[in-house]
Design an enzyme around this catalytic site. Structure first.
Site, PDB file in Angstrom:
ATOM      1  N   GLY A 176       0.816  -1.212   0.000  1.00 58.97           N
ATOM      2  CA  GLY A 176       0.000   0.000   0.000  1.00 58.97           C
ATOM      3  C   GLY A 176       0.850   1.262   0.000  1.00 58.97           C
ATOM      4  O   GLY A 176       2.027   1.245   0.361  1.00 58.97           O
ATOM      5  N   ALA A 192      -5.931  -2.774   4.750  1.00 59.24           N
ATOM      6  CA  ALA A 192      -7.393  -2.727   4.842  1.00 59.24           C
ATOM      7  C   ALA A 192      -8.005  -3.120   3.506  1.00 59.24           C
ATOM      8  O   ALA A 192      -7.346  -3.069   2.463  1.00 59.24           O
ATOM      9  CB  ALA A 192      -7.868  -1.333   5.229  1.00 59.24           C
ATOM     10  N   THR A 212     -10.182  -1.692   0.942  1.00 65.40           N
ATOM     11  CA  THR A 212     -10.539  -0.302   0.648  1.00 65.40           C
ATOM     12  C   THR A 212     -11.346  -0.132  -0.636  1.00 65.40           C
ATOM     13  O   THR A 212     -11.553   0.997  -1.083  1.00 65.40           O
ATOM     14  CB  THR A 212      -9.268   0.566   0.551  1.00 65.40           C
ATOM     15  OG1 THR A 212      -8.411   0.033  -0.476  1.00 65.40           O
ATOM     16  CG2 THR A 212      -8.518   0.592   1.874  1.00 65.40           C
ATOM     17  N   THR A 250     -10.434   5.872   8.721  1.00 61.75           N
ATOM     18  CA  THR A 250     -10.851   6.647   7.548  1.00 61.75           C
ATOM     19  C   THR A 250     -11.916   7.690   7.853  1.00 61.75           C
ATOM     20  O   THR A 250     -12.704   7.544   8.797  1.00 61.75           O
ATOM     21  CB  THR A 250     -11.404   5.674   6.470  1.00 61.75           C
ATOM     22  OG1 THR A 250     -11.953   6.424   5.375  1.00 61.75           O
ATOM     23  CG2 THR A 250     -12.516   4.803   7.050  1.00 61.75           C
ATOM     24  N   TYR A 285     -18.043  -0.185   3.461  1.00 61.68           N
ATOM     25  CA  TYR A 285     -16.635   0.037   3.785  1.00 61.68           C
ATOM     26  C   TYR A 285     -16.500   0.860   5.065  1.00 61.68           C
ATOM     27  O   TYR A 285     -15.763   0.480   5.988  1.00 61.68           O
ATOM     28  CB  TYR A 285     -15.930   0.739   2.622  1.00 61.68           C
ATOM     29  CG  TYR A 285     -14.613   1.368   3.009  1.00 61.68           C
ATOM     30  CD1 TYR A 285     -13.517   0.573   3.326  1.00 61.68           C
ATOM     31  CD2 TYR A 285     -14.468   2.752   3.063  1.00 61.68           C
ATOM     32  CE1 TYR A 285     -12.306   1.145   3.697  1.00 61.68           C
ATOM     33  CE2 TYR A 285     -13.274   3.333   3.423  1.00 61.68           C
ATOM     34  CZ  TYR A 285     -12.188   2.529   3.745  1.00 61.68           C
ATOM     35  OH  TYR A 285     -11.000   3.110   4.121  1.00 61.68           O
ATOM     36  N   LYS A 287     -14.853  -0.245   8.818  1.00 61.06           N
ATOM     37  CA  LYS A 287     -13.737   0.459   9.465  1.00 61.06           C
ATOM     38  C   LYS A 287     -14.150   1.009  10.833  1.00 61.06           C
ATOM     39  O   LYS A 287     -13.330   1.051  11.761  1.00 61.06           O
ATOM     40  CB  LYS A 287     -13.242   1.584   8.560  1.00 61.06           C
ATOM     41  CG  LYS A 287     -12.545   1.120   7.301  1.00 61.06           C
ATOM     42  CD  LYS A 287     -11.238   0.391   7.599  1.00 61.06           C
ATOM     43  CE  LYS A 287     -10.131   1.329   8.030  1.00 61.06           C
ATOM     44  NZ  LYS A 287      -8.859   0.626   8.286  1.00 61.06           N
TER      45      LYS A 287
END
Length: 288
Positions: free
Chosen positions: A11, A62, A64, A103, A127, A131
């Site tokens: 990432g 994660a 994403t 996030t 999503y 999170k």
């Protein structure tokens, strides 16, 4: 010698962290990706972590894919919630410090001023929900031990992100594109966030809590695209459209500008303006 384990090896944030920590000699840093840390199999996680026995874990990995999460919510929950729970359990059991990345999408976007850490989350897509649940898992095991950093609109020369997508479209010679103009947030330059994380870890005192980090200033996706186009001297026509016109699978929050005063004050961190930092992505730009 301190050991730091960083998840999400490929990432953009992990790659930026590698650049930050490579210069530090008295710290061992381990980067784990899909091949050696299987977040889709949470039961395997604690054993993997035990092999390294880190003093710190920086959890950047994660699921994403915001739109795909609507169709595969169980996958998003497994990777974002249940895997994070196992990491938190390990940290609790072995007295390991955890710094986890969250996030802006845990918020519903109904604010009209920068969002502070104590604002109640209300995610509007799968999503964001996964999170937010991950945050709750961390706090349930590590309320006074973990640091959670919520960030937004991550961009850099690493990995896949909006700024690179726009640049590739402009470079392709495309005459016109359409970009959403009614979602407002703050771009975050991954190397800036990586530098802030390094500052926090090297700080003599570990100050647990939830923090927000994004570059100063805000814009819409349309304004961000315009800036990238104009700074690099491209001629592509960009048409502003609404979120409704874009018709994405998942709902997006319309306003997620984050208040970053807490992290600045707590760790004496200076946060640059997003335009200043984004210029570092384009060192060969014809317009300076």
């Amino acid at each position: 010698m301190k050991k730091i384990l960083i998840t999400g090896k490929k990432g953009q944030l992990a790659q930026a962290l590698k650049a930050e920590f490579d210069a530090i000699k008295d710290i061992e840093v381990y980067f784990l990706g899909k091949n050696n840390l299987n977040l889709e199999n949470p039961r395997s996680i604690q054993g993997t972590l035990a092999q390294i026995a880190p003093d710190y874990i920086v959890h950047t990995a994660a699921y994403t894919a915001v739109d795909l999460a609507e169709d595969y919510p169980k996958v998003a929950l497994t990777i974002n919630q249940y895997a994070t729970e196992e990491i938190a359990k390990y940290c609790k059991k072995h007295n390991c410090k955890l710094l986890a990345i969250s996030t802006d999408y845990i918020f519903d976007g109904k604010n009209n001023s920068p969002i502070k850490e104590e604002e109640p989350p209300n995610p509007i897509n799968a999503y964001g929900k996964s999170k937010w649940l991950a945050e709750q898992e961390i706090l349930s095991y590590l309320e006074n031990q973990a640091i959670i950093i919520r960030t937004s609109w991550l961009v850099s020369s690493y990995g896949n992100n909006f700024a690179k997508t726009m640049t590739n479209l402009f470079n392709s010679g495309k005459e016109s594109i359409r970009v959403v103009a009614d979602q407002q947030g703050s771009p975050t330059y991954a190397p800036d966030l990586a530098q802030a994380i390094k500052t926090i870890i090297l700080n003599r005192k570990w100050i647990a809590g939830i923090y927000h980090y994004a570059n100063r200033g805000s814009c819409t996706w349309y304004e961000l695209a315009l800036y990238i186009r104009d700074f690099n001297g491209f001629k592509t026509t960009i048409y502003p459209i609404t979120t409704q016109e874009f018709n994405a699978r998942a709902q997006r929050p319309q306003y997620t500008v984050l208040s970053t005063q807490k992290i600045q004050d707590t760790f004496n961190i200076v946060i640059p303006d997003w335009k200043t930092s984004l210029k570092k992505m384009f060192p060969l730009s014809p317009i300076q």
